[in-house]
Scaffold this motif. Structure first.
Motif, PDB file in Angstrom:
ATOM      1  N   GLY A 197       5.829   6.531 -16.107  1.00 16.73           N
ATOM      2  CA  GLY A 197       5.602   5.221 -15.505  1.00 16.73           C
ATOM      3  C   GLY A 197       6.855   4.380 -15.361  1.00 16.73           C
ATOM      4  N   GLY A 198       7.895   4.685 -16.122  1.00 17.88           N
ATOM      5  CA  GLY A 198       9.143   3.927 -16.054  1.00 17.88           C
ATOM      6  C   GLY A 198      10.118   4.430 -15.005  1.00 17.88           C
ATOM      7  N   THR A 199       9.768   5.508 -14.314  1.00 13.44           N
ATOM      8  CA  THR A 199      10.642   6.042 -13.268  1.00 13.44           C
ATOM      9  C   THR A 199      10.731   5.035 -12.134  1.00 13.44           C
ATOM     10  N   ARG A 200      11.944   4.747 -11.690  1.00 13.44           N
ATOM     11  CA  ARG A 200      12.159   3.741 -10.656  1.00 13.44           C
ATOM     12  C   ARG A 200      12.034   4.342  -9.265  1.00 13.44           C
ATOM     13  N   LEU A 201      11.448   3.555  -8.354  1.00 15.48           N
ATOM     14  CA  LEU A 201      11.295   3.926  -6.943  1.00 15.48           C
ATOM     15  C   LEU A 201      12.084   2.950  -6.083  1.00 15.48           C
ATOM     16  N   TRP A 202      12.772   3.479  -5.093  1.00 17.08           N
ATOM     17  CA  TRP A 202      13.458   2.673  -4.092  1.00 17.08           C
ATOM     18  C   TRP A 202      12.937   3.075  -2.727  1.00 17.08           C
ATOM     19  N   ARG A 203      13.000   2.165  -1.789  1.00 17.15           N
ATOM     20  CA  ARG A 203      12.657   2.484  -0.410  1.00 17.15           C
ATOM     21  C   ARG A 203      13.891   3.106   0.232  1.00 17.15           C
ATOM     22  N   ALA A 204      13.722   4.283   0.831  1.00 18.27           N
ATOM     23  CA  ALA A 204      14.825   4.972   1.495  1.00 18.27           C
ATOM     24  C   ALA A 204      14.838   4.691   2.996  1.00 18.27           C
ATOM     25  N   SER A 205      13.695   4.325   3.558  1.00 13.30           N
ATOM     26  CA  SER A 205      13.615   3.990   4.982  1.00 13.30           C
ATOM     27  C   SER A 205      14.113   2.567   5.181  1.00 13.30           C
ATOM     28  N   PRO A 206      14.979   2.353   6.162  1.00 10.96           N
ATOM     29  CA  PRO A 206      15.458   0.984   6.411  1.00 10.96           C
ATOM     30  C   PRO A 206      14.345   0.114   6.988  1.00 10.96           C
ATOM     31  N   LYS A 207      14.493  -1.184   6.789  1.00 10.79           N
ATOM     32  CA  LYS A 207      13.582  -2.147   7.403  1.00 10.79           C
ATOM     33  C   LYS A 207      14.178  -2.562   8.730  1.00 10.79           C
ATOM     34  N   PRO A 208      13.406  -2.968   9.685  1.00  9.82           N
ATOM     35  CA  PRO A 208      11.954  -2.938   9.702  1.00  9.82           C
ATOM     36  C   PRO A 208      11.439  -1.551  10.033  1.00  9.82           C
ATOM     37  N   ARG A 209      10.231  -1.275   9.613  1.00  2.84           N
ATOM     38  CA  ARG A 209       9.590   0.003   9.917  1.00  2.84           C
ATOM     39  C   ARG A 209       9.164  -0.028  11.374  1.00  2.84           C
ATOM     40  N   GLY A 210       9.495   1.019  12.100  1.00  2.00           N
ATOM     41  CA  GLY A 210       9.116   1.105  13.503  1.00  2.00           C
ATOM     42  C   GLY A 210       7.619   1.314  13.670  1.00  2.00           C
ATOM     43  N   SER A 211       7.118   0.941  14.799  1.00  2.00           N
ATOM     44  CA  SER A 211       5.697   1.097  15.097  1.00  2.00           C
ATOM     45  C   SER A 211       5.283   2.555  14.959  1.00  2.00           C
ATOM     46  N   GLY A 212       4.249   2.799  14.185  1.00  2.00           N
ATOM     47  CA  GLY A 212       3.729   4.150  14.002  1.00  2.00           C
ATOM     48  C   GLY A 212       4.527   5.010  13.034  1.00  2.00           C
ATOM     49  N   GLN A 213       5.475   4.432  12.312  1.00  2.00           N
ATOM     50  CA  GLN A 213       6.286   5.203  11.367  1.00  2.00           C
ATOM     51  C   GLN A 213       5.834   4.967   9.935  1.00  2.00           C
TER      52      GLN A 213
ATOM     53  N   ASP B  73       0.834  -1.201   0.000  1.00  2.00           N
ATOM     54  CA  ASP B  73       0.000   0.000   0.000  1.00  2.00           C
ATOM     55  C   ASP B  73       0.874   1.258   0.000  1.00  2.00           C
ATOM     56  N   TYR B  74       1.982   1.204   0.720  1.00  2.00           N
ATOM     57  CA  TYR B  74       2.910   2.335   0.760  1.00  2.00           C
ATOM     58  C   TYR B  74       3.569   2.535  -0.606  1.00  2.00           C
ATOM     59  N   TRP B  75       3.945   1.428  -1.271  1.00  2.00           N
ATOM     60  CA  TRP B  75       4.524   1.536  -2.615  1.00  2.00           C
ATOM     61  C   TRP B  75       3.506   2.147  -3.580  1.00  2.00           C
ATOM     62  N   CYS B  76       2.250   1.751  -3.468  1.00  2.00           N
ATOM     63  CA  CYS B  76       1.189   2.322  -4.304  1.00  2.00           C
ATOM     64  C   CYS B  76       1.133   3.834  -4.136  1.00  2.00           C
ATOM     65  N   ALA B  77       1.081   4.284  -2.883  1.00  2.00           N
ATOM     66  CA  ALA B  77       0.964   5.720  -2.612  1.00  2.00           C
ATOM     67  C   ALA B  77       2.161   6.487  -3.158  1.00  2.00           C
ATOM     68  N   ALA B  78       3.358   5.934  -3.003  1.00  2.00           N
ATOM     69  CA  ALA B  78       4.562   6.602  -3.513  1.00  2.00           C
ATOM     70  C   ALA B  78       4.547   6.659  -5.037  1.00  2.00           C
ATOM     71  N   GLY B  79       4.147   5.579  -5.682  1.00  2.00           N
ATOM     72  CA  GLY B  79       4.069   5.567  -7.145  1.00  2.00           C
ATOM     73  C   GLY B  79       3.025   6.531  -7.672  1.00  2.00           C
ATOM     74  N   ASP B  80       1.885   6.583  -7.007  1.00  2.00           N
ATOM     75  CA  ASP B  80       0.820   7.496  -7.397  1.00  2.00           C
ATOM     76  C   ASP B  80       1.310   8.946  -7.285  1.00  2.00           C
TER      77      ASP B  80
ATOM     78  N   VAL C 238       1.776   1.521  -9.099  1.00  2.00           N
ATOM     79  CA  VAL C 238       0.365   1.906  -9.226  1.00  2.00           C
ATOM     80  C   VAL C 238      -0.456   0.759  -9.820  1.00  2.00           C
ATOM     81  N   GLY C 239       0.028   0.198 -10.913  1.00  2.08           N
ATOM     82  CA  GLY C 239      -0.732  -0.840 -11.603  1.00  2.08           C
ATOM     83  C   GLY C 239      -0.882  -2.134 -10.826  1.00  2.08           C
ATOM     84  N   SER C 240       0.110  -2.469 -10.024  1.00  5.92           N
ATOM     85  CA  SER C 240       0.070  -3.740  -9.296  1.00  5.92           C
ATOM     86  C   SER C 240      -0.443  -3.634  -7.870  1.00  5.92           C
TER      87      SER C 240
END
Length: 114
Positions: free
Chosen positions: A50-66, A33-40, A101-103
């Motif tokens: 649509g071909g622009t690449r997205l990477w996650r910048a926040s490290p895993k794991p995501r903290g509670s409430g972040q 859901d977070y990837w969807c929102a970022a792509g949108d 977005v599409g997936s």
């Protein structure tokens, strides 16, 4: 904040730098859901194709409430925090804005209660 954008899945998103997108924390939402929102956001606000690449910048794991920060800059990606860890090379762990977005986007309808 007033400058926040509401993605098509109802999540709030804001641009925090020229290449970084912050998706606010939302309870009971999956990482996709977070990837969807970022792509949108990348497509509709930043006017990325649509071909622009997205990477996650926040490290895993995501903290509670972040929330999660995403980036269009591969140099700012969090190591091992991508959508998948298959393959290798500079695109590993990223997906295109169009694929996000599409997936992963789905319309969230409010629950009706009597």
């Amino acid at each position: 904040p007033a400058a926040a954008f509401t993605a098509q899945n109802g999540m709030r998103v804001a641009q925090i730098s020229p290449t970084e997108i912050a998706v606010d924390f939302h309870p009971r939402r999956s990482d996709t859901d977070y990837w969807c929102a970022a792509g949108d956001y990348a497509q509709r606000v930043m006017r990325a194709d649509g071909g622009t690449r997205l990477w996650r910048a926040s490290p895993k794991p995501r903290g509670s409430g972040q929330g999660i920060v995403f980036t269009l800059d591969p140099a700012r990606q969090a190591e091992g925090a991508g959508i998948s860890q298959f393959g290798s090379g500079p695109r590993d762990g990223s997906i295109t804005a169009g694929m996000a977005v599409g997936s992963f986007c789905r319309v969230v309808f409010p629950l009706w209660r009597d």
